[in-house]
Structure formats: C-alpha cells, structure tokens
Motif scaffolding. Structure first.
Motif, mmCIF file in Angstrom:
data_model
loop_
_atom_site.group_PDB
_atom_site.id
_atom_site.type_symbol
_atom_site.label_atom_id
_atom_site.label_comp_id
_atom_site.label_asym_id
_atom_site.label_seq_id
_atom_site.Cartn_x
_atom_site.Cartn_y
_atom_site.Cartn_z
ATOM 1 N N HIS A 39 0.852 -1.181 0.000
ATOM 2 C CA HIS A 39 0.000 0.000 0.000
ATOM 3 C C HIS A 39 0.895 1.240 0.000
ATOM 4 C CE1 HIS A 39 -3.305 2.613 1.170
ATOM 5 N NE2 HIS A 39 -2.474 3.140 2.053
ATOM 6 N N LEU A 40 0.443 2.328 -0.619
ATOM 7 C CA LEU A 40 1.240 3.555 -0.598
ATOM 8 C C LEU A 40 0.445 4.682 0.050
ATOM 9 C CD1 LEU A 40 2.683 3.666 -4.256
ATOM 10 C CD2 LEU A 40 3.858 2.865 -2.198
ATOM 11 N N THR A 41 1.092 5.466 0.896
ATOM 12 C CA THR A 41 0.429 6.654 1.441
ATOM 13 C C THR A 41 0.443 7.715 0.338
ATOM 14 O OG1 THR A 41 2.505 7.611 2.186
ATOM 15 C CG2 THR A 41 1.331 6.188 3.767
ATOM 16 N N GLU A 42 -0.315 8.789 0.547
ATOM 17 C CA GLU A 42 -0.352 9.859 -0.462
ATOM 18 C C GLU A 42 1.061 10.435 -0.695
ATOM 19 O OE1 GLU A 42 -3.929 12.308 -0.715
ATOM 20 O OE2 GLU A 42 -2.552 14.021 -0.561
ATOM 21 N N ASP A 43 1.804 10.629 0.392
ATOM 22 C CA ASP A 43 3.172 11.169 0.259
ATOM 23 C C ASP A 43 4.068 10.211 -0.526
ATOM 24 O OD1 ASP A 43 2.523 13.434 1.581
ATOM 25 O OD2 ASP A 43 3.444 12.878 3.498
ATOM 26 N N GLU A 44 3.883 8.910 -0.285
ATOM 27 C CA GLU A 44 4.700 7.924 -1.019
ATOM 28 C C GLU A 44 4.355 7.929 -2.510
ATOM 29 O OE1 GLU A 44 5.656 4.508 2.376
ATOM 30 O OE2 GLU A 44 3.688 4.518 1.411
ATOM 31 N N ILE A 45 3.064 8.134 -2.822
ATOM 32 C CA ILE A 45 2.659 8.209 -4.244
ATOM 33 C C ILE A 45 3.338 9.416 -4.897
ATOM 34 C CG2 ILE A 45 0.711 8.665 -5.835
ATOM 35 C CD1 ILE A 45 -1.088 7.085 -3.913
ATOM 36 N N VAL A 46 3.298 10.546 -4.185
ATOM 37 C CA VAL A 46 3.923 11.780 -4.718
ATOM 38 C C VAL A 46 5.417 11.553 -4.953
ATOM 39 C CG1 VAL A 46 4.528 14.170 -4.149
ATOM 40 C CG2 VAL A 46 2.191 13.343 -3.742
ATOM 41 N N ASP A 47 6.096 10.965 -3.981
ATOM 42 C CA ASP A 47 7.545 10.730 -4.113
ATOM 43 C C ASP A 47 7.845 9.808 -5.302
ATOM 44 O OD1 ASP A 47 8.013 12.320 -1.979
ATOM 45 O OD2 ASP A 47 8.196 10.695 -0.512
ATOM 46 N N ALA A 48 7.055 8.740 -5.414
ATOM 47 C CA ALA A 48 7.285 7.782 -6.509
ATOM 48 C C ALA A 48 7.024 8.444 -7.864
ATOM 49 C CB ALA A 48 6.368 6.577 -6.337
ATOM 50 N N ALA A 49 5.967 9.241 -7.943
ATOM 51 C CA ALA A 49 5.637 9.916 -9.207
ATOM 52 C C ALA A 49 6.741 10.900 -9.589
ATOM 53 C CB ALA A 49 4.288 10.612 -9.084
#
Ligand SMILES: Nc1ncnc2c1ncn2[C@@H]1O[C@H](COP(=O)(O)OP(=O)(O)OP(=O)(O)O)[C@@H](O)[C@H]1O
Ligand SMILES: O=P(O)(O)OC[C@@]1(O)O[C@H](CO)[C@@H](O)[C@@H]1O
Length: 313
Positions: free
Chosen positions: A197-207
């Motif tokens: 699962h990814l948190t919103e911050d993790e999604i932003v970092d990955a993107a």
C-alpha cells in the motif's frame, strides 16, 4: 495519428444483479456486451471526444467478426492481426445491493510466434513520426514480458510519443524505455515499488522519481480518492468527485483517453488533470464498458477543476 494497442481484447459481458450470492442461482436484472480491452476502450472514448485513432492488436475466433463490425460501426480504424486462438470474454458482475464490482477475466488466446512477428511488422509499418501510441492492458501467453519495452523503443525511434497503462513486469520493463506518459493506479504503483500500500506522500515521491527518470507525465489514479499528476512543472492533486457509480470498468481507460486528448489540444497540467478526473468520473457513471461522451465529461469539468490543489511540499 493516435494508435492504440490492445494485445488481449475482450468482449466485456456486464451482468447487473440485485444481490449476488455465491453457490446460488442468481438472476440478472440487466446485461450488456461491449467490445473492450484497454486500448480499444481508449479508442472508443477518443471517438466520443471527436478524435480518430487506429486500433491494433490481435483478434481471433467467433468474436473476431463481431469486433471488426463494431469497430466499423463506431468509425474506429483497425489493423488487427488474425490469430488461431479465440478472443476472450470477460465477465463484469455489478451487485447493486452490495455496491460491489467484480471482474472475471479470461486469459485470452495463446499467441503463436508467427502471429507476434506479423504484429511487429505491422506495428513498425504503421507508427510514424508525430504519432501518439497508447500501450494498454495485459497480454496473453506467447507474448514476452518485454513487449511494451520493445514497442516503446520502436515508437520513440520513429519520433512518436508513447502513453503506457500496464502493470507488473510489463510496466517495470517498459519504464526502462522511458515512455512519455504513464497511468498506473495506486495498487500498480505499489506493486512496482514492492509495497502492499502507498500513502499519499509515497505516491507523490514515486511519481516525482518517475518524472526525474524522464517520463514527462505521470498520472496515478486512486479510484474514488481521485488522482495525482506529476510533471516537470510540479505536483497536482485531484480529489475524487462524488458521483453515482454504475460500473468502474474502463474508468482508467477514459483517463488515458483524456490525457491523449489533452496532448492533442495542447493543454497544460491543470487542464489535463481536470479533463482526466472528469473523464474517470463520467466513465463510472456509465453502464458497462460503454464509452463516456465529451458532453458528459464537460458537465463535470468545473467540479473537477475546483477539486485540484497544488502540492507545496
Ligand atoms: N467510485 C468512484 N467514484 C468516483 N470516481 C471514480 C470511482 N472509481 C473510479 N473513479 C474515477 O476513475 C478514475 C480511475 O479509477 P481507477 O483508479 O480505479 O482506475 P483503474 O484502476 O485504472 O481502472 P480500470 O483498470 O478499471 O480502468 C479515478 O481517478 C476517478 O476519477
Ligand atoms: O486483462 P487486462 O488487459 O488487464 O484487462 C482487461 C479489461 O478488464 O480491461 C478493460 C477495462 O480497463 C476491460 O475492457 C477489459 O475486460
């Protein structure tokens, strides 16, 4: 020209029930059949938006003729390679009482070596400079996992742009060839990063990392939570729209069509995200795998625009 690739098309059979019980006889309230598969869905939505595209891929068995006839009726150009195996039927069960959406997808035909060779010949012959190529969906047996990487490399050598919507190893491999646009959902992005699962911050970092790698538009869809768009200009977050959901099938494809439409129209990131978000919402409000219309999308644009915020982190 926009070229969509559907390696494993499917007849989507949507069955709407008022309460689905495992192990019981269930009665269908509403049913419909739509030609589908992710690339074909993108072509269908683009057509509704007034944009032509050429659909490529494999078709076989008794459904081949049905697909070709439907595509012709819809006014979508096609260059499908005929195959010995049979095009699949995917069942989509909508339980209106429980509010659940269940997909039962067949594996699709095994693709023979000579069929793949013919596809690659046709692809090389078709793609030219200035085209936008959409590589979307899963592949069936006989197709190497590096296929989207190879198709991205060929398209880029020819001077075409590439949009990718795939998961697992297909996605991982294709990223090596740096497509121009990608649209993973949050689950696919988590899988890519080896997380559950990814948190919103993790999604932003990955993107952001994918943009830094050279992918100019990264749109991460998050179902009812909305989506996040990363470009060199920064991060935009869109909150999901609260709408009446009839079918979630093809929501992601409608977003991909909206990204392509935005590229063709020269839209900036904010307009692109609003368009994608409105298209996703319009798609879930539509029965089965029927394409949403431009009018339906435009009626949601204002609301979608108001739900976009810039990430300041
Ligand atoms: N329940 C919902 N309510 C409102 N909007 C939704 C809902 N589900 C999806 N959407 C819209 O559709 C977009 C795409 O949804 P999602 O992230 O599920 O894509 P996906 O997993 O690629 O879909 P699919 O593979 O079924 O085409 C979301 O960003 C949102 O705009
Ligand atoms: O098996 P894949 O290729 O991953 O997905 C196929 C599919 O579920 O995707 C489309 C919706 O996005 C449907 O038209 C089709 O049935």
């Amino acid at each position: 020209m926009v070229i969509t690739v559907t390696m494993n098309p499917a007849m989507d059979k949507t069955l709407v029930l008022d309460g689905f019980t495992l192990g019981e006889v269930n009665r269908v309230v509403l049913g419909r059949n739509d030609i589908g598969g992710k690339g074909i869905n993108v072509s269908k939505v683009l057509k509704e938006f007034g944009e032509d595209s050429l659909a490529l891929g494999f078709l076989g068995g008794i459904l081949e003729e049905v697909f070709l006839k439907e595509l012709k009726t819809m006014g979508i150009g096609q260059r499908f390679v005929p195959v010995k195996g049979s095009t699949r039927t995917n069942i989509k069960v909508v339980d209106r009482v429980k509010g659940t959406f269940t997909d039962i997808n067949e594996p699709g035909p095994v693709i023979q070596e000579e069929e793949l060779t013919e596809f690659l010949r046709l692809y090389r012959e078709t793609v030219t400079s200035g085209d936008v190529v959409v590589l979307s969906g899963g592949v069936s047996e006989g197709i190497p996992v590096k296929i989207y990487r190879l198709l991205t490399e060929i398209a880029k050598e020819k001077g075409a742009l590439v949009a990718l919507d795939a998961e697992g190893e297909l996605f991982r491999e294709a990223l090596e060839a740096k497509p121009d646009m990608v649209k993973p959902n949050d689950r696919e992005l988590a899988l890519y990063l080896g997380k559950e699962h990814l948190t919103e911050d993790e999604i932003v970092d990955a993107a952001k990392e994918l943009v830094a790698k050279g992918i100019s538009k990264v749109l991460v869809s998050r179902g009812e939570k909305g989506s996040i768009l990363a470009t060199a200009e920064g991060i935009l977050k869109a909150e999901g729209l609260k709408v009446l959901v009839k079918s979630t099938v093809g929501a992601g494809d409608s977003m991909v069509a909206a990204i392509i439409y935005s590229v063709l129209k020269g839209y900036g990131p904010r307009e692109t995200l609003a368009m994608a978000q409105a298209a996703g919402a319009a798609a879930v409000m539509t029965e089965g795998t029927k394409a949403c219309t431009l009018q339906e999308v435009e009626s949601l644009l204002q609301a979608a625009t108001e739900k976009i915020k810039e990430e300041k982190r």
